[in-house]
Design an enzyme around this catalytic site. Structure first.
Site, PDB file in Angstrom:
ATOM      1  N   CYS A  76     -17.045  27.541  68.604  1.00 55.08           N
ATOM      2  CA  CYS A  76     -17.931  28.108  67.348  1.00 55.08           C
ATOM      3  C   CYS A  76     -17.465  29.550  67.183  1.00 55.08           C
ATOM      4  CB  CYS A  76     -19.499  28.494  67.895  1.00 55.08           C
ATOM      5  SG  CYS A  76     -20.650  29.263  66.736  1.00 55.08           S
ATOM      6  N   CYS A 186     -14.078  28.529  60.472  1.00 56.69           N
ATOM      7  CA  CYS A 186     -15.635  27.957  61.269  1.00 56.69           C
ATOM      8  C   CYS A 186     -15.369  26.526  61.648  1.00 56.69           C
ATOM      9  CB  CYS A 186     -16.756  28.093  60.346  1.00 56.69           C
ATOM     10  SG  CYS A 186     -18.292  27.048  61.016  1.00 56.69           S
TER      11      CYS A 186
END
Length: 277
Positions: A76, A186
């Site tokens: 992440c 991302c």
């Protein structure tokens, strides 16, 4: 080979985006057993305060270490940007983070204009500011928060009119400014590659760092004599929310039909996870 080396690697994301990294790890390191945890109850992290992100990431990773994970991959970008230094200070296992692939993007770009699509939290972080200062060189870097994309992807929506509308709003200004390379900043965004291609065609080279993270993990495990041998068990999948979206995404991405398990990780100690049959 020690028993410790046969322990699983924990792969953690705020939601489902880290499955793109898990896929790369399985391809690069097929002997490693993997435990994937999606903190979907709190997704998306990118719109939450830095203090919450750091504290929650530490809590989840402490829990994973308590389950016997020999190393952790923070799949992440937002959690890495806000918490990776804290994790390395507090945890007694190797911690691998992810960061936007700005360095390979700068090396790739011929127009010297690079786009970065990431969460607002990642783009505002000190870690990203340092990365930008260190590697941008003579490139113009256009940073765009991907507002609204993660919740859509969490629902399995990667190519709807709503997704395409958001992507057009974010990508067309980059293309008009001459960008020829786009950093997928991302881990959710690799799921949007087909939609991005529909908008940009071959005008943008897409930079996804999943395989670089997997290779880094392999080097780290080798240096610590923690490489597994033999055939790995199938990955285990956990979520702090409804498991059906996780199961559906795993089926679509990996071609498997796992039985994911819902768990609760509060702010206080929780009992160990029941053994997997």
């Amino acid at each position: 080979m020690t028993t410790r080396a046969q322990a699983p690697v924990g792969v953690f994301d705020s939601g489902l985006g880290g499955l793109s990294v898990l896929r790369a790890i399985r391809a690069e390191l097929p002997a490693e057993s993997l435990l994937y945890l999606a903190d979907s109850r709190h997704a998306p992290y990118g719109e939450k305060p830095p203090e919450f992100i750091a504290g929650r990431t530490l809590r989840v990773c402490e829990w994973l270490v308590g389950q016997g994970c020999k190393a952790l991959v923070i799949a992440c970008n937002t959690a890495t940007a806000q918490a990776v230094h804290l994790l390395r200070e507090q945890l007694a296992v190797p911690v691998i983070g992810v960061e936007p692939g700005l360095k390979p993007a700068v090396a790739t770009s011929r127009s010297r204009v690079v786009g970065v699509l990431a969460t607002e939290s990642t783009l505002r972080s000190d870690k990203f500011a340092r990365l930008l200062g260190n590697v941008s060189g003579d490139c113009r870097v256009l940073c765009q928060p991907g507002y609204g994309l993660v919740p859509l992807i969490e629902r399995g929506d990667t190519h709807s009119p709503a997704v395409l509308e958001l992507l057009r709003a974010y990508l067309l200004p980059m293309l008009e400014a001459g960008a020829d390379t786009l950093v997928l900043g991302c881990t959710h965004y690799p799921f949007l590659q087909d939609a991005i291609r529909e908008i940009a065609g071959d005008r943008l080279t897409l930079i996804d760092t999943g395989h670089a993270v997997a290779r880094h993990l392999g080097r780290t495990l080798a240096a610590a004599h923690l490489q597994a041998t033999g055939a790995a068990a199938s990955p285990r999948f956990l979520s702090t929310a409804d498991v059906l979206p996780l199961q559906a995404m795993v089926a679509a991405l990996l071609g498997e039909a796992p039985m994911a398990q819902r768990i609760d990780i509060g702010d206080t100690a929780v009992p160990p996870l029941a053994s997997h049959q």
